[in-house]
Enzyme design. Sequence first.
Site, mmCIF file in Angstrom:
data_model
loop_
_atom_site.group_PDB
_atom_site.id
_atom_site.type_symbol
_atom_site.label_atom_id
_atom_site.label_comp_id
_atom_site.label_asym_id
_atom_site.label_seq_id
_atom_site.Cartn_x
_atom_site.Cartn_y
_atom_site.Cartn_z
ATOM 1 N N CYS A 1 35.824 51.940 44.901
ATOM 2 C CA CYS A 1 35.393 52.926 45.890
ATOM 3 C C CYS A 1 35.319 52.293 47.282
ATOM 4 C CB CYS A 1 34.100 53.596 45.457
ATOM 5 S SG CYS A 1 33.951 55.245 46.171
ATOM 6 N N HIS B 1 35.398 55.447 40.196
ATOM 7 C CA HIS B 1 34.426 54.511 39.603
ATOM 8 C C HIS B 1 34.708 54.302 38.122
ATOM 9 C CE1 HIS B 1 31.384 54.278 42.897
ATOM 10 N NE2 HIS B 1 31.956 55.425 43.239
ATOM 11 N N GLU C 1 33.683 52.065 36.218
ATOM 12 C CA GLU C 1 32.533 51.514 35.486
ATOM 13 C C GLU C 1 31.745 52.577 34.730
ATOM 14 O OE1 GLU C 1 32.828 51.860 38.723
ATOM 15 O OE2 GLU C 1 30.922 52.169 39.771
HETATM 16 N N1 GLN Z 1 31.013 55.162 51.534
HETATM 17 C C1 GLN Z 1 32.280 55.454 50.965
HETATM 18 C C2 GLN Z 1 32.603 56.943 50.970
HETATM 19 O O1 GLN Z 1 31.732 57.748 51.076
HETATM 20 C C3 GLN Z 1 32.397 54.868 49.557
HETATM 21 C C4 GLN Z 1 31.432 55.449 48.572
HETATM 22 C C5 GLN Z 1 31.286 54.616 47.332
HETATM 23 O O2 GLN Z 1 31.580 53.425 47.316
HETATM 24 N N2 GLN Z 1 30.779 55.208 46.276
HETATM 25 O O3 GLN Z 1 33.734 57.321 50.855
#
Ligand code: GLN
Length: 537
Positions: A384, A510, A512
């Site tokens: 992410c 994600h 995970e």
């Molecule tokens: N801050 C970033 C976004 O909003 C990544 C979010 C995250 O890592 N879950 O796109």
Amino acid sequence: MSNSTKYVFVTGGVTSSLGKGIISASLAKLLQARGYTTTIQKLDPYINIDPGTLNPYEHGECFVTDDGAETDLDLGHYERFLNVPTSQANNVTTGRIYQSVIEKERRGDYLGKTVQVIPHITDEIKERIQAVAKNGTFDIVITEIGGTVGDIESLPYVEAVRQMLWEHENDCIVVHLTLIPYLSAAGELKTKPTQHSVKQLLELGVQPDVLCCRTEHELELGLRQKIAKFCNVSVNAVIEARDAASIYDVPLLMQAEELDTVVLEKLGLSKKQAPKLENWKAFLDRLKNPQHTVKIGLVGKYVELKDAYKSISEAFIHAGVANETKVELSWIHSESFTEENAAQALQGLDGILVAPGFGSRGIDGKIAAVQYARTNNIPFLGICLGMQIAVIEFARNVLGLSDAHSTEMSEQTKAPVISMMEEQKLISNMGGTMRLGAYKCELKPNSNAAKAYQTINITERHRHRYEFNNDYLEQYEAQGMIATGKNPETGLVEVVEIPNHPWFVGVQFHPEYKSTVDAPHPLFVGFVKAALNHQSK
Ligand code: GLN
């Protein structure tokens, strides 16, 4: 209420952090392994609608389900143990309960009645508990009540449990998790706090059926008899819950204490078969006898609070076992180094992971970590924000866009390589407004991702507002960073890789959240394998 479903309520007493989530998940695992369909629900007494707006320092990681619910991290344990996806219904907060009651009041659903905690709030709680049973889809629902008995904010939940016990006497039991402290000066385990905490439950009209006693020492028979007598439970329902080396030991420890058989007896259910735990035991065996060790650096800004990255560290345990490898995580604070001293901070690692996150803090360290991994051929996984950082680093140091940034950190950047999705721009509320939950992704054949997944069609969970800016895609691909995964409907870039690096993968989703004991996540398995290869060179 469906006739077939039985309910187990798990409450906690004496202190918080006794591990109700792990005990609930372990009991569920044993019941599932006996052939009962089981699900677990968490009721959180706080007033936030969900934990999505909470700082990880408050309750640790925010776990995301397929249906896009931002939930308590205990749901991660439930999924990792049971290998069954949870959903929005599996996590309910006081905020959500009140929101729904207030909406009903505004609609006029209460027909002019005074709306009160009893019966309206407690009815809403009971409805949520029964909704998770999905009309008999589950034989057994385990509902964990967050907080500690005696807290003002958990009173309506305990009251709802009392009513459920009264209305469905034969279908509900209460397992109370409590602490038996050891006083080293006296050389004794003390039962008084447990007696008090059970009294507190009794004052609220709830008699626990089973006591799970967290203890650092053996609970001898005499002590079990004493606890049983003072707390009105049978001696075989006083369960010792000793500290375990790994959370994955707990189901077997609970089996040895016969927690599952006591629960089934009290619910009036047959024992069916002995729990089928061959895979689980094989997993534990491999966990405890690794053939190799690799060291992976986890670069993030909440590293002093390991719960903030719970699903990631658990995914490494699963992926380590799949590779017969112990993964030693080195927790590296992204604020503790810069490009100048990155080599010093990151030397000796077999792999580098840059963690998810929000906001500007620690960004420079994360960029330096990516640069170090990329230029030193160290296996890299960016998740992410970690993927977004990889994209920014590549723009600055390879594409020559020295000002490149995400518009999250810099609205005035001349090269917004990560920017906000159009549909996000009009949203002003913070809660529940990100791209959340499961989305499809199509992988490029022969990419590292496709090799890891052994398929090109995947579905992964998201939680973010910003995206790869496709205006720059051609430039990236011409210089060697390839979009190897895209959303088939929107064309959004979900995976980037650098093919002339041994293993460099950034994912907008994600992975995970989907790793379990029974199904270790392919990307983590691939990453650990790449780290092993790196080590052997
Ligand atoms: N801050 C970033 C976004 O909003 C990544 C979010 C995250 O890592 N879950 O796109």
